[in-house]
Design an enzyme around this catalytic site. Structure first.
Site, PDB file in Angstrom:
ATOM      1  CG  ASP A  10      -2.020  -1.000   1.088  1.00  0.00           C
ATOM      2  OD1 ASP A  10      -2.178  -1.858   1.969  1.00  0.00           O
ATOM      3  OD2 ASP A  10      -2.710  -0.951   0.057  1.00  0.00           O
TER       4      ASP A  10
ATOM      5  CG  ASP B 131      -6.891  -3.283  -0.223  1.00  0.00           C
ATOM      6  OD1 ASP B 131      -6.069  -2.600  -0.868  1.00  0.00           O
ATOM      7  OD2 ASP B 131      -6.771  -3.502   1.007  1.00  0.00           O
TER       8      ASP B 131
END
Ligand code: DX5
Ligand code: ZN
Length: 226
Positions: A34, A174
């Site tokens: 991320d 996610d």
């Protein structure tokens, strides 16, 4: 085939090498990085040097999730750092179709990431340059949030859109992918799971055994649960 992708922002950042080695042993399928620019989301996490640092420890795909205002500016950097797949947000600035083409021009797989409130119609004219869609099931930026229930139907709707398009596109989910949410996420059509604090990186649980437990859960019927 359900793919397990540890969200490395949730790992012990002081022991990333050991963590990746343990996850390799446990047989995860890819690694999710991320990347946050402090503007598209109010947080910072990791950068290209972290991708580069971990590259020698695994041959599994590196999935870079760019939560950045101007993703097109960063594609070359992450490609050089060792990314195999890059997802960019449809809500970000710039030209989505051109950015996806730029990712593919590096020989990488191109992904579109959608925030929970973003409708699927933003994909209408980029399905032919998309390899995967990352559906955020929490608002991006922070680990440990709660799954937004409307995303279950969004997964199913996206699955139908992909089937009608006849394109080979995977669905990634996610955010709060957990033992509670995984069954419906899989039943509705997702195949790539970003696994963070809700399933893998849990206090007091060694990450390798957490990954094996998760694989067993998925294999023994997570997708069959009512
Ligand atoms: C949120 C991140 C997710 C998240 C996953 O912006 O993209 O990867 O950290 O972890 P949990 O399971 O904590 O939601
Ligand atoms: Zn992510």
């Amino acid at each position: 085939m359900t793919l397990i992708g540890p969200s490395l922002m949730c790992a012990d950042l002081g022991r990333l090498k050991e963590t990746v080695e343990a996850l390799e042993q446990a047989g995860v399928d890819y690694y999710h990085f991320d990347i946050m620019d402090g503007s598209f989301v109010p947080n910072f996490t990791m950068g290209p040097d972290m991708v580069k640092a971990l590259r020698p420890y695994t041959s599994k795909p590196f999935d870079v999730h760019l939560m950045a205002d101007e993703p097109e500016r960063h594609i070359d950097l992450f490609a050089a750092a060792g990314a195999d797949m890059i997802s960019v947000h449809a809500e970000a600035k710039g030209h989505l179709q051109r950015t996806l083409q730029r990712i593919r021009s590096h020989g990488l797989r191109a992904g579109v990431a959608l925030n929970p409130s973003t409708p699927l119609c933003v994909l209408d004219y980029v399905l032919d340059v998309t390899d995967y869609v990352c559906l955020m099931s929490v608002n991006p930026g922070f680990a440990g949030q709660t799954f937004i229930p409307s995303i279950y139907a969004k997964i199913a709707r996206l699955k139908r859109i992909i089937e009608e398009s006849r394109e080979e596109i995977l669905i990634e989910v996610d955010g709060n992918v957990s033992f509670e949410t995984i069954p419906r996420v899989l039943q509705n059509g997702a195949s790539m799971l970003v696994c963070g604090t809700s399933s893998l990186f849990r206090p007091g649980v060694e990450v390798g055994s957490a990954a094996s437990e998760l694989r067993h859960f998925i294999r023994t019927g997570a997708s069959l649960q009512p």
